[in-house]
Design a protein around this motif. Structure first.
Motif, PDB file in Angstrom:
ATOM      1  N   ARG A  70      38.181  79.465  28.891  1.00 29.96           N
ATOM      2  CA  ARG A  70      37.772  79.752  27.520  1.00 29.96           C
ATOM      3  C   ARG A  70      37.156  81.139  27.448  1.00 29.96           C
ATOM      4  O   ARG A  70      36.518  81.601  28.395  1.00 29.96           O
ATOM      5  N   ILE A  71      37.314  81.780  26.315  1.00 29.90           N
ATOM      6  CA  ILE A  71      36.649  83.055  26.093  1.00 29.90           C
ATOM      7  C   ILE A  71      35.136  82.865  26.153  1.00 29.90           C
ATOM      8  O   ILE A  71      34.413  83.755  26.632  1.00 29.90           O
ATOM      9  N   ASP A  72      34.669  81.706  25.736  1.00 30.44           N
ATOM     10  CA  ASP A  72      33.224  81.415  25.796  1.00 30.44           C
ATOM     11  C   ASP A  72      32.680  81.539  27.216  1.00 30.44           C
ATOM     12  O   ASP A  72      31.526  81.955  27.408  1.00 30.44           O
ATOM     13  N   ASP A  73      33.483  81.172  28.214  1.00 33.07           N
ATOM     14  CA  ASP A  73      33.025  81.256  29.607  1.00 33.07           C
ATOM     15  C   ASP A  73      32.835  82.709  30.033  1.00 33.07           C
ATOM     16  O   ASP A  73      31.877  83.044  30.746  1.00 33.07           O
ATOM     17  N   LEU A  74      33.740  83.584  29.599  1.00 33.02           N
ATOM     18  CA  LEU A  74      33.592  85.001  29.918  1.00 33.02           C
ATOM     19  C   LEU A  74      32.401  85.593  29.182  1.00 33.02           C
ATOM     20  O   LEU A  74      31.680  86.438  29.730  1.00 33.02           O
ATOM     21  N   ALA A  75      32.177  85.153  27.948  1.00 34.61           N
ATOM     22  CA  ALA A  75      31.003  85.611  27.202  1.00 34.61           C
ATOM     23  C   ALA A  75      29.717  85.183  27.911  1.00 34.61           C
ATOM     24  O   ALA A  75      28.744  85.943  27.963  1.00 34.61           O
ATOM     25  N   ALA A  76      29.729  83.977  28.485  1.00 33.79           N
ATOM     26  CA  ALA A  76      28.560  83.502  29.225  1.00 33.79           C
ATOM     27  C   ALA A  76      28.296  84.378  30.449  1.00 33.79           C
ATOM     28  O   ALA A  76      27.134  84.642  30.800  1.00 33.79           O
ATOM     29  N   ASP A  77      29.359  84.846  31.115  1.00 38.50           N
ATOM     30  CA  ASP A  77      29.192  85.760  32.245  1.00 38.50           C
ATOM     31  C   ASP A  77      28.524  87.062  31.813  1.00 38.50           C
ATOM     32  O   ASP A  77      27.620  87.577  32.483  1.00 38.50           O
ATOM     33  N   VAL A  78      28.988  87.613  30.689  1.00 37.67           N
ATOM     34  CA  VAL A  78      28.413  88.867  30.188  1.00 37.67           C
ATOM     35  C   VAL A  78      26.924  88.671  29.871  1.00 37.67           C
ATOM     36  O   VAL A  78      26.076  89.496  30.242  1.00 37.67           O
ATOM     37  N   LEU A  79      26.606  87.582  29.217  1.00 33.71           N
ATOM     38  CA  LEU A  79      25.203  87.320  28.870  1.00 33.71           C
ATOM     39  C   LEU A  79      24.355  87.079  30.113  1.00 33.71           C
ATOM     40  O   LEU A  79      23.191  87.499  30.165  1.00 33.71           O
ATOM     41  N   ALA A  80      24.930  86.429  31.125  1.00 32.16           N
ATOM     42  CA  ALA A  80      24.190  86.216  32.370  1.00 32.16           C
ATOM     43  C   ALA A  80      23.857  87.545  33.033  1.00 32.16           C
ATOM     44  O   ALA A  80      22.742  87.732  33.561  1.00 32.16           O
TER      45      ALA A  80
END
Length: 259
Positions: A70-80
């Motif tokens: 999911r794109i959400d998972d990549l967004a979570a990486d950026v936020l992490a």
């Protein structure tokens, strides 16, 4: 070359420029099968006076990791990564799939996004006939040939062939699992009915000759934003490297708008 372990992945990133520089940090996010060096020109320019962060998304460039769907998972990486760097508020700049990630971040954490820039990106995946044929053939042709065809058509006609070959070679290093699962993630991406919730000033920059993500869906997207500005450049899908100085200049003007 700093790295961060995040949920089974090792993210390679750059964190450059003065910590007390002008404005909030800039965060650059690349697209599908690319890497953080798509932003070399912009990073060199802006890091002279403000903090600039860019990363290789998991499975891309010098980062490891796969399995995200999911794109959400990549967004979570950026936020992490930004949490790790203790960056609370920022301007996020995303190219292609990176723009999908940027929109996801802006929707999930609006209080953290001061401004947003979408380069050759849209709010819902659009398909040209050529892209549909390529994806249909993806299981029938060698993987490297599939990648080469995608990258070749991303550049406007007339772009130097040897430079295109370099980008093909770099993209071919992205594992097949990452390429195909993230294509599925982009197919499922759709925030078109939520765009009105993004209050951050937004710049949409697009290449007139983009056949990967055609310009018409971007223009429809722009009408949904409460505070949007549009710039169209004479190039294809790979604006950050096809027209690096022009993209940098457009970003510069947008970032100082209202100052």
């Amino acid at each position: 070359m700093p790295q961060l372990e995040v949920d089974g992945a090792t993210l390679t990133y750059d964190d450059e420029g003065p910590r007390d520089g002008e404005g909030v940090p800039l965060v650059f996010v690349h697209g599908w099968t690319a890497n953080r060096h798509r932003w070399d020109h912009q990073t060199a320019h802006f890091s002279e006076r403000r903090r600039v962060v860019r990363l290789d998304l998991r499975g891309h460039g010098e980062s490891t990791g796969a399995g995200v769907r999911r794109i959400d998972d990549l967004a979570a990486d950026v936020l992490a990564l930004l949490d790790h760097l203790k960056i609370e508020r920022f301007v996020i700049v995303g190219h292609s799939m990176g723009g999908m990630i940027a929109q996801t971040v802006a929707l999930s954490h609006p209080e953290r996004v001061e401004r947003m820039v979408l380069v050759n990106s849209i709010g819902k995946m659009a398909y040209s006939r050529g892209r549909a044929l390529l994806m249909a053939a993806s299981t029938l042709v060698p993987f490297k040939l599939f990648v080469a065809a995608n990258i070749q058509r991303a550049f406007a006609p007339g772009y130097p062939r040897e430079e295109v070959r370099e980008y093909i070679r770099a993209s071919a290093g992205t594992p097949r699992e990452v390429v195909m699962t993230l294509y599925g993630a982009m197919r499922a991406f759709d925030v078109s009915d939520r765009i009105g919730a993004i209050q951050a000033p937004t710049l949409l920059v697009h290449g007139y000759h983009d056949v990967q993500l055609p310009i018409a869906p971007m223009l429809r997207l722009a009408t949904a934003y409460p505070d949007a500005e549009v710039r169209v450049l004479d190039a294809g899908h790979e604006l950050p490297v096809e027209k690096p100085a022009e993209v940098t200049a457009v970003l510069d003007r947008f970032l100082t708008r209202g100052d």
